[in-house]
Design a protein around this motif. Structure first.
Motif, short mmCIF file in Angstrom:
data_model
loop_
_atom_site.label_atom_id
_atom_site.label_comp_id
_atom_site.label_asym_id
_atom_site.label_seq_id
_atom_site.Cartn_x
_atom_site.Cartn_y
_atom_site.Cartn_z
N ASP A 1 0.87 -1.17 0.00
CA ASP A 1 0.00 0.00 0.00
C ASP A 1 0.90 1.22 0.00
OD1 ASP A 1 -1.93 1.95 0.39
OD2 ASP A 1 -2.73 1.08 2.23
N TRP B 1 3.48 -6.09 -10.23
CA TRP B 1 2.88 -4.78 -10.51
C TRP B 1 3.80 -3.63 -10.11
CZ3 TRP B 1 -1.08 -4.60 -13.60
CH2 TRP B 1 -2.03 -5.61 -13.62
N ASP B 2 5.01 -3.88 -9.64
CA ASP B 2 5.86 -2.82 -9.10
C ASP B 2 6.07 -1.65 -10.07
OD1 ASP B 2 6.06 -4.09 -6.68
OD2 ASP B 2 8.19 -4.61 -6.88
N MET C 1 2.92 0.34 -10.23
CA MET C 1 2.67 0.99 -8.93
C MET C 1 3.59 2.19 -8.74
SD MET C 1 1.98 -2.33 -6.51
CE MET C 1 1.71 -1.36 -5.02
N GLY D 1 1.99 5.75 -8.42
CA GLY D 1 2.28 6.34 -7.12
C GLY D 1 2.96 7.69 -7.26
N VAL E 1 -1.59 3.31 -4.46
CA VAL E 1 -1.53 2.05 -5.21
C VAL E 1 -1.44 0.87 -4.23
CG1 VAL E 1 -0.66 3.03 -7.34
CG2 VAL E 1 0.96 2.38 -5.56
N ALA F 1 -1.47 -3.50 -4.08
CA ALA F 1 -1.42 -4.81 -4.75
C ALA F 1 -1.31 -5.87 -3.67
CB ALA F 1 -0.24 -4.90 -5.71
#
Length: 124
Positions: A16, A36-37, A40, A44, A50, A52
């Motif tokens: 988060d 998803w980095d 994100m 972000g 963001v 996941a």
């Protein structure tokens, strides 16, 4: 490590980051939140919160024998959304994650949902 506990005792790990309108990312099988980095980091840095999660039996979440089907995946996502008190969230799913998002909306409604996206297509 950030995690929630579902009603059946399963630990669901999540990331988060940031602040602003939430974007919730649901990964495909057999991936994890780490996939998803890049997205994100981009969102972000552009003013979004963001989130996941590692679906049950994936990544750092509990490895469960039961509940590895769409209804439970959707209920786990709902538990995460509720615990984080997400509102007006954009849900992005890839592969199995797209099914998870669709089942989440079917089972839990659109009250907390702004948009839903499967792979590259977003709909309002």
């Amino acid at each position: 490590m950030s995690a929630i506990t579902t009603k059946d005792g399963t630990q669901i790990y999540f990331k988060d980051w940031g602040s602003g309108q939430p974007i919730v990312f649901s990964h495909g099988w057999p991936l994890s939140a780490d996939d998803w980095d890049a997205q994100m980091l981009f969102f972000g840095h552009n003013g979004y919160r963001v989130i996941a999660h590692d679906r049950r039996s994936h990544g750092r979440s509990s490895q469960t024998w039961d509940g590895n089907e769409m209804n439970t995946y959707a209920d786990d996502l709902a538990a995460l959304v509720e615990q984080l008190n997400l509102k007006n969230a954009i849900h992005v799913g890839h592969s199995t994650g797209g099914g998870e998002v669709a089942r989440y909306i079917g089972r839990h409604g659109t009250q907390r949902v702004a948009k839903a996206c499967s792979s590259a297509r977003c709909r309002r």
